[in-house]
Design a protein around this motif. Structure first.
Motif, PDB file in Angstrom:
ATOM      1  N   ALA A  81      91.779  57.803 -17.891  1.00  0.00           N
ATOM      2  CA  ALA A  81      91.165  57.251 -19.106  1.00  0.00           C
ATOM      3  C   ALA A  81      90.855  55.760 -18.976  1.00  0.00           C
ATOM      4  CB  ALA A  81      92.079  57.484 -20.305  1.00  0.00           C
ATOM      5  N   MET A  82      91.415  55.089 -17.997  1.00  0.00           N
ATOM      6  CA  MET A  82      91.246  53.634 -17.898  1.00  0.00           C
ATOM      7  C   MET A  82      89.800  53.196 -17.709  1.00  0.00           C
ATOM      8  SD  MET A  82      94.655  52.472 -15.795  1.00  0.00           S
ATOM      9  CE  MET A  82      96.284  52.602 -16.566  1.00  0.00           C
ATOM     10  N   PRO A  83      88.981  53.880 -16.902  1.00  0.00           N
ATOM     11  CA  PRO A  83      87.591  53.431 -16.773  1.00  0.00           C
ATOM     12  C   PRO A  83      86.820  53.444 -18.093  1.00  0.00           C
ATOM     13  CG  PRO A  83      88.161  54.845 -14.936  1.00  0.00           C
ATOM     14  CD  PRO A  83      89.296  54.940 -15.914  1.00  0.00           C
ATOM     15  N   ALA A  84      87.154  54.358 -19.001  1.00  0.00           N
ATOM     16  CA  ALA A  84      86.481  54.384 -20.302  1.00  0.00           C
ATOM     17  C   ALA A  84      86.734  53.091 -21.067  1.00  0.00           C
ATOM     18  CB  ALA A  84      86.952  55.590 -21.110  1.00  0.00           C
ATOM     19  N   VAL A  85      87.948  52.549 -20.966  1.00  0.00           N
ATOM     20  CA  VAL A  85      88.262  51.268 -21.614  1.00  0.00           C
ATOM     21  C   VAL A  85      87.398  50.155 -21.035  1.00  0.00           C
ATOM     22  CG1 VAL A  85      90.067  49.529 -21.932  1.00  0.00           C
ATOM     23  CG2 VAL A  85      90.613  51.960 -22.193  1.00  0.00           C
ATOM     24  N   GLN A  86      87.243  50.158 -19.722  1.00  0.00           N
ATOM     25  CA  GLN A  86      86.423  49.112 -19.091  1.00  0.00           C
ATOM     26  C   GLN A  86      84.957  49.242 -19.497  1.00  0.00           C
ATOM     27  OE1 GLN A  86      88.507  46.955 -17.699  1.00  0.00           O
ATOM     28  NE2 GLN A  86      90.031  48.524 -18.193  1.00  0.00           N
ATOM     29  N   ASP A  87      84.476  50.476 -19.625  1.00  0.00           N
ATOM     30  CA  ASP A  87      83.093  50.695 -20.078  1.00  0.00           C
ATOM     31  C   ASP A  87      82.886  50.143 -21.489  1.00  0.00           C
ATOM     32  OD1 ASP A  87      82.649  52.037 -17.710  1.00  0.00           O
ATOM     33  OD2 ASP A  87      82.627  54.041 -18.612  1.00  0.00           O
ATOM     34  N   VAL A 128     100.027  51.342 -18.754  1.00  0.00           N
ATOM     35  CA  VAL A 128      98.932  50.939 -19.641  1.00  0.00           C
ATOM     36  C   VAL A 128      98.953  49.433 -19.872  1.00  0.00           C
ATOM     37  CG1 VAL A 128      97.902  51.274 -21.923  1.00  0.00           C
ATOM     38  CG2 VAL A 128      98.865  53.221 -20.707  1.00  0.00           C
ATOM     39  N   GLN A 129     100.137  48.821 -19.806  1.00  0.00           N
ATOM     40  CA  GLN A 129     100.222  47.363 -19.908  1.00  0.00           C
ATOM     41  C   GLN A 129      99.453  46.673 -18.793  1.00  0.00           C
ATOM     42  OE1 GLN A 129     104.470  46.744 -19.942  1.00  0.00           O
ATOM     43  NE2 GLN A 129     104.597  46.802 -22.182  1.00  0.00           N
ATOM     44  N   ARG A 130      99.253  47.366 -17.684  1.00  0.00           N
ATOM     45  CA  ARG A 130      98.510  46.817 -16.551  1.00  0.00           C
ATOM     46  C   ARG A 130      97.006  47.060 -16.666  1.00  0.00           C
ATOM     47  NH1 ARG A 130     101.661  45.557 -12.131  1.00  0.00           N
ATOM     48  NH2 ARG A 130     103.821  45.240 -12.763  1.00  0.00           N
ATOM     49  N   CYS A 131      96.566  47.763 -17.687  1.00  0.00           N
ATOM     50  CA  CYS A 131      95.146  48.078 -17.850  1.00  0.00           C
ATOM     51  C   CYS A 131      94.446  46.907 -18.527  1.00  0.00           C
ATOM     52  CB  CYS A 131      94.964  49.353 -18.660  1.00  0.00           C
ATOM     53  SG  CYS A 131      93.230  49.866 -18.828  1.00  0.00           S
ATOM     54  N   GLN A 132      93.537  46.296 -17.815  1.00  0.00           N
ATOM     55  CA  GLN A 132      92.833  45.126 -18.324  1.00  0.00           C
ATOM     56  C   GLN A 132      92.105  45.455 -19.623  1.00  0.00           C
ATOM     57  OE1 GLN A 132      90.237  43.487 -15.394  1.00  0.00           O
ATOM     58  NE2 GLN A 132      89.649  41.718 -16.617  1.00  0.00           N
ATOM     59  N   GLY A 133      92.269  44.578 -20.620  1.00  0.00           N
ATOM     60  CA  GLY A 133      91.540  44.719 -21.867  1.00  0.00           C
ATOM     61  C   GLY A 133      92.275  45.439 -22.967  1.00  0.00           C
ATOM     62  N   VAL A 134      93.450  46.009 -22.678  1.00  0.00           N
ATOM     63  CA  VAL A 134      94.214  46.678 -23.731  1.00  0.00           C
ATOM     64  C   VAL A 134      94.988  45.618 -24.511  1.00  0.00           C
ATOM     65  CG1 VAL A 134      96.030  48.341 -24.262  1.00  0.00           C
ATOM     66  CG2 VAL A 134      94.367  48.840 -22.464  1.00  0.00           C
ATOM     67  N   HIS A 135      94.760  45.566 -25.812  1.00  0.00           N
ATOM     68  CA  HIS A 135      95.343  44.520 -26.662  1.00  0.00           C
ATOM     69  C   HIS A 135      96.767  44.855 -27.071  1.00  0.00           C
ATOM     70  CE1 HIS A 135      96.082  42.760 -30.741  1.00  0.00           C
ATOM     71  NE2 HIS A 135      95.671  41.668 -30.128  1.00  0.00           N
TER      72      HIS A 135
END
Length: 331
Positions: A17-23, A45-52
């Motif tokens: 699911a992480m690429p969807a966040v980047q998109d 998920v804490q390592r996923c860029q852009g997650v607030h």
């Protein structure tokens, strides 16, 4: 714009699911993205860029004792945390009853909507409540890669074309990996553990592959996530001079440890999907012809999948490994 992603589990699905966040962030850079996930996967998920903000759930544990006082207290606390914000879009990327429940409980801003899957895609689970809860249920192609499924859904929610570039946004710090000391930049992590016995690769194959890696100048690193997996790791490492069984690591430290390695060879498992997200040289071993759904995607040239029944040979995996390496990597 405030967006809530609901993707609770499992490890591989969370990575997918992480690429969807980047998109989304590429198309809507002003967006604030929160994510509801099972507590065990929150460190990743804490390592996923852009997650607030990460909202951790314990649904797997709560359903074992749904009426206990402890579960009721924890559920109330989770619900209160979930409802701290009002969201313009709540997106259920999982398509199950449990994720639909979370999406339904989330608060919407005036004009906010819930989005979800309208249909099952091949090889993925789907339950009808996910469609009932959504204000807009989106139909996706039946034959769809797990990564593409989430990306397509979000692209339709926010009306942007699917980007050609694919990034996971998974961040790691190799120097802070927490594994035993060693020259991990020349070691290959062997991901032998999987929750399904029919996805495993024979122990004799792992030992033969580890010996070839040692002979070619690579060390062998052996992560594990359970006593049974640790036992297998010890058997693989037996009498090999350049093989080390790692201590048990949390997902955050394990991600750092993998990122410091020369590459990864593994079965179809969450750790293998982390290796893809980190863009490491990687060979994924399949006993079933399902690499089209969870294997590497076009554009990730340093990863490949090997499929054969009943299982790929050592030679096939070795040749695939040589194929994903830079020319200078083999001694």
């Amino acid at each position: 714009m405030k967006i809530l992603i609901v993707k609770l589990s499992s490890l591989g699905d969370v990575v997918h699911a992480m690429p969807a966040v980047q998109d989304i962030l590429r198309a809507r850079p002003e967006a604030q993205i929160d994510w509801v996930v099972e507590r065990g996967f929150a460190p990743l998920v804490q390592r996923c860029q852009g997650v607030h903000r990460i909202i951790a759930s314990d649904l797997r544990r709560w359903r074992k004792k749904p009426f206990s006082a402890e579960t009721r207290r924890a559920w109330r606390a989770f619900k209160a945390e979930l409802q701290q914000e009002q969201y313009d879009a709540v997106i259920d990327l999982q398509g199950l009853t449990k994720s639909a429940l979370v999406a339904w409980l989330a608060r919407l801003s005036p004009g906010g909507k819930r989005y979800g899957l309208a249909n099952q895609t091949e090889g993925s689970s789907f339950e009808a409540p996910a469609r009932w809860v959504a204000h807009r249920a989106i139909t996706l192609p039946a034959h769809c890669h797990a990564v593409t499924r989430s990306r397509l859904l979000c692209a339709q929610v926010f009306d942007y074309p699917l980007p050609q570039a694919l990034t996971y946004g998974l961040q790691a710090t190799p120097g802070r990996h927490g594994a035993a000391d060693g020259p991990w930049q020349t070691s290959v992590a062997l991901v032998h553990g999987t929750s399904r016995a029919d996805k495993q690769w024979p122990l004799a194959h792992w030992r033969a592959l580890a010996q070839r890696l040692n002979d070619a100048g690579f060390g062998v690193a052996l992560p594990h996530g359970s006593p049974a997996e640790e036992d297998v790791a010890q058997q693989i490492a037996l009498n090999l001079p350049q093989a080390q069984v790692w201590p048990r690591l949390g997902l955050d430290k394990l991600t750092d440890a993998l990122s410091a390695c020369a590459g990864v060879i593994g079965v179809d498992s969450g750790l293998s999907h982390i290796a893809v997200a980190l863009d490491l040289p990687h060979v994924q071993i399949y006993n079933f012809d399902t690499a089209w759904r969870t294997g590497s995607l076009p554009g990730f040239t340093r990863q490949c999948s090997v499929f054969a029944q009943p299982t790929p040979s050592v030679d096939a995996v070795w040749q695939a490994w040589l194929g994903v390496l830079p020319d200078t990597a083999v001694a």
